[in-house]
Design an enzyme around this catalytic site. Structure first.
Site, PDB file in Angstrom:
ATOM      1  N   ASP A  69      79.886  39.705  86.629  1.00  0.00           N
ATOM      2  CA  ASP A  69      80.157  39.063  87.924  1.00  0.00           C
ATOM      3  C   ASP A  69      81.488  39.620  88.426  1.00  0.00           C
ATOM      4  OD1 ASP A  69      80.949  37.482  90.025  1.00  0.00           O
ATOM      5  OD2 ASP A  69      80.405  35.569  89.081  1.00  0.00           O
ATOM      6  N   LYS A 129      82.747  38.602  97.944  1.00  0.00           N
ATOM      7  CA  LYS A 129      84.066  38.477  98.556  1.00  0.00           C
ATOM      8  C   LYS A 129      84.563  39.708  99.339  1.00  0.00           C
ATOM      9  CE  LYS A 129      85.880  34.527  96.083  1.00  0.00           C
ATOM     10  NZ  LYS A 129      85.205  34.107  94.868  1.00  0.00           N
ATOM     11  N   PHE A 131      83.754  31.097  86.467  1.00  0.00           N
ATOM     12  CA  PHE A 131      83.336  30.543  87.758  1.00  0.00           C
ATOM     13  C   PHE A 131      82.315  31.481  88.375  1.00  0.00           C
ATOM     14  CE2 PHE A 131      83.433  29.967  92.334  1.00  0.00           C
ATOM     15  CZ  PHE A 131      83.227  28.600  92.411  1.00  0.00           C
TER      16      PHE A 131
HETATM   17  C1  LIG Z   1      84.148  33.226  94.488  1.00  0.00           C
HETATM   18  C2  LIG Z   1      83.312  33.585  93.329  1.00  0.00           C
HETATM   19  C3  LIG Z   1      81.943  33.286  93.300  1.00  0.00           C
HETATM   20  C4  LIG Z   1      81.271  32.494  94.389  1.00  0.00           C
HETATM   21  O1  LIG Z   1      81.273  33.138  95.619  1.00  0.00           O
HETATM   22  P1  LIG Z   1      80.980  32.326  96.966  1.00  0.00           P
HETATM   23  O2  LIG Z   1      80.940  33.395  98.011  1.00  0.00           O
HETATM   24  O3  LIG Z   1      82.064  31.335  97.130  1.00  0.00           O
HETATM   25  O4  LIG Z   1      79.659  31.686  96.788  1.00  0.00           O
HETATM   26  C5  LIG Z   1      81.203  33.743  92.231  1.00  0.00           C
HETATM   27  N1  LIG Z   1      81.773  34.433  91.225  1.00  0.00           N
HETATM   28  C6  LIG Z   1      83.075  34.722  91.208  1.00  0.00           C
HETATM   29  C7  LIG Z   1      83.645  35.520  90.087  1.00  0.00           C
HETATM   30  C8  LIG Z   1      83.901  34.300  92.256  1.00  0.00           C
HETATM   31  O5  LIG Z   1      85.211  34.568  92.231  1.00  0.00           O
END
Ligand SMILES: *Cc1c(COP(=O)(O)O)cnc(C)c1O
Length: 398
Positions: free
Chosen positions: A218, A247, A133
């Protein structure tokens, strides 16, 4: 019934389905709804509220900065922006590797910037992981394999290959001399808390190096101390070319960061990318307060310790068939596909937790969760599984 929840549907787009609660106040790891009910927040706004709610360091940084200078645009900079970039580089990257930061406002934007940056290598092919994701903008969605998320929005930016997470051979077979980057969540969050082994990350480093491709971690969910390390990938010692954060970085303030290491540090040139809000003094001041507090209060060690306790204690119940994760990113697999019912039973009992799939529960609590809250949840857990009707797997001793 909550009046706020009734009004929600008439004024907000139905992008998320009906909200579970209308929350009005928070303190530490506790929140209150508009009916006056108290909950222990073991989801932390999805791994965002690192310091919980209303932390004095965040309140102080926010108040002071907004009175002093809130926003300036990227025609200008501020001491907070430069200091945050310096601190992230010092904490997250090795001293002997050149690194630079691009600030944005969210995880998807941090990934969007990283994806654009990979195109400046002159290559466009990206290898991503199945079940990964990376966010919901068109670029970050292009890296996300889940058909239900992608298909309504196709065509998306193309040239992406997905490989099974953790399979070094499949990765080696997918990467070519035309590959711009390989993107990996070292600890997958949304997929239900799946860990990449150190050996897999090392193999990914070796494969990308061999083909001149960038290795991009990521760490939007797994970064910022939640795993007991500043980055989940630090446990492996593998150094990537790109790291994306968001986050937990702002402890609730919207902020994202794309860190480029080595040649990725200097790929962006003036005119390549931009943002109006990204890296403004307000969000940077709060992120600095979050970093200071995590360091000063030893919260990385605390995250590791609380995570250990939660994993070992919750796994005692025979209806939990597997525990995953590091630190306070905890995944629990249930013997039956009753995770949503467990989440509902937990909410009824005053606990906020989350289901990432039919049989998987996720906890991502604030790093300031107290021992009293940890032990109360451990004590409540078997009763929550009872209330949801979860039974031991066939063949398990009662
Ligand atoms: C939550 C998340 C995203 C997206 O972040 P948003 O602030 O919701 O756009 C991208 N990568 C990972 C691994 C995430 O957990």
């Amino acid at each position: 019934m909550s009046e706020i929840l009734e009004r929600y549907g008439a004024s907000l787009m139905n992008a998320f389905g009906p909200p579970k609660l209308a929350l009005v106040r928070g303190e530490g790891a506790h929140v209150w709804d508009d009916q006056g009910r108290e909950y222990v927040d073991l989801l932390g706004g999805i791994a965002v509220n690192t310091l919980g709610h209303g932390h004095p360091a965040v309140v102080e940084a926010l108040g002071t900065q907004v009175r002093t200078l809130g926003h300036v645009s990227n025609f200008f900079t501020s001491p907070q922006q430069v200091e945050l970039a310096e601190r992230l580089v010092a904490l997250m990257t090795p001293a002997d590797v050149e690194a630079r930061v691009f600030f944005s406002n969210s995880g998807a934007e941090a990934n969007e910037a990283a994806l654009k940056l990979t195109r400046l290598t002159g290559r466009s092919h990206v290898v991503a992981m199945q079940d990964a994701f990376h966010g919901r903008t068109m670029g970050s969605l292009a890296l996300t394999s889940k058909a239900a998320y992608r298909e309504p929005f196709e065509p998306l930016p193309g040239d992406v290959t997905w490989v099974p997470f953790g399979d070094a051979e499949a990765l080696a077979a997918a990467v070519t001399d035309a590959t711009a980057a390989v993107v990996i969540e070292p600890l997958q969050g949304e997929a239900g808390v799946n860990e990449a082994s150190s050996a897999y990350l090392a193999a990914a480093r070796e494969t990308t190096e061999r083909h001149g491709a960038l290795l991009w971690f990521d760490e939007v969910q797994s970064g910022m101390g939640r795993t007991g390390h500043w980055l989940a990938s630090h446990a492996s010692g593998v150094v990537p070319d790109l790291v994306t954060l968001a986050k937990g970085l702002g402890g609730g303030m919207p902020i994202g960061a794309t860190i480029g290491l080595g040649r990725a540090a200097t790929l962006f040139q003036p005119g390549n990318h931009g943002t109006t809000f990204g890296g403004n003094p307000l969000s940077c001041a709060v992120a600095l307060a979050v970093l200071d507090t995590l360091e000063r209060d030893g919260l990385l060690a605390r995250a590791a310790q609380v995570g250990e306790r939660l994993r070992s204690a919750l796994a005692q119940d025979p209806r939990v068939t597997e525990v995953r994760g590091q630190g306070v990113l905890v995944g629990l697999t249930l013997a039956q596909e009753k995770a949503p019912a467990v989440v509902a039973a937990a909410q009824d009992a005053g606990w906020i937790i989350n289901a990432t799939g039919p049989d998987r529960v996720r906890l991502a609590p604030p790093l300031v969760l107290t021992d009293a809250d940890v032990e109360a949840f451990v004590a409540a857990w078997p009763g929550l599984l009872d209330a949801a009707g979860v039974e031991p797997a066939a063949g398990t001793a009662p």
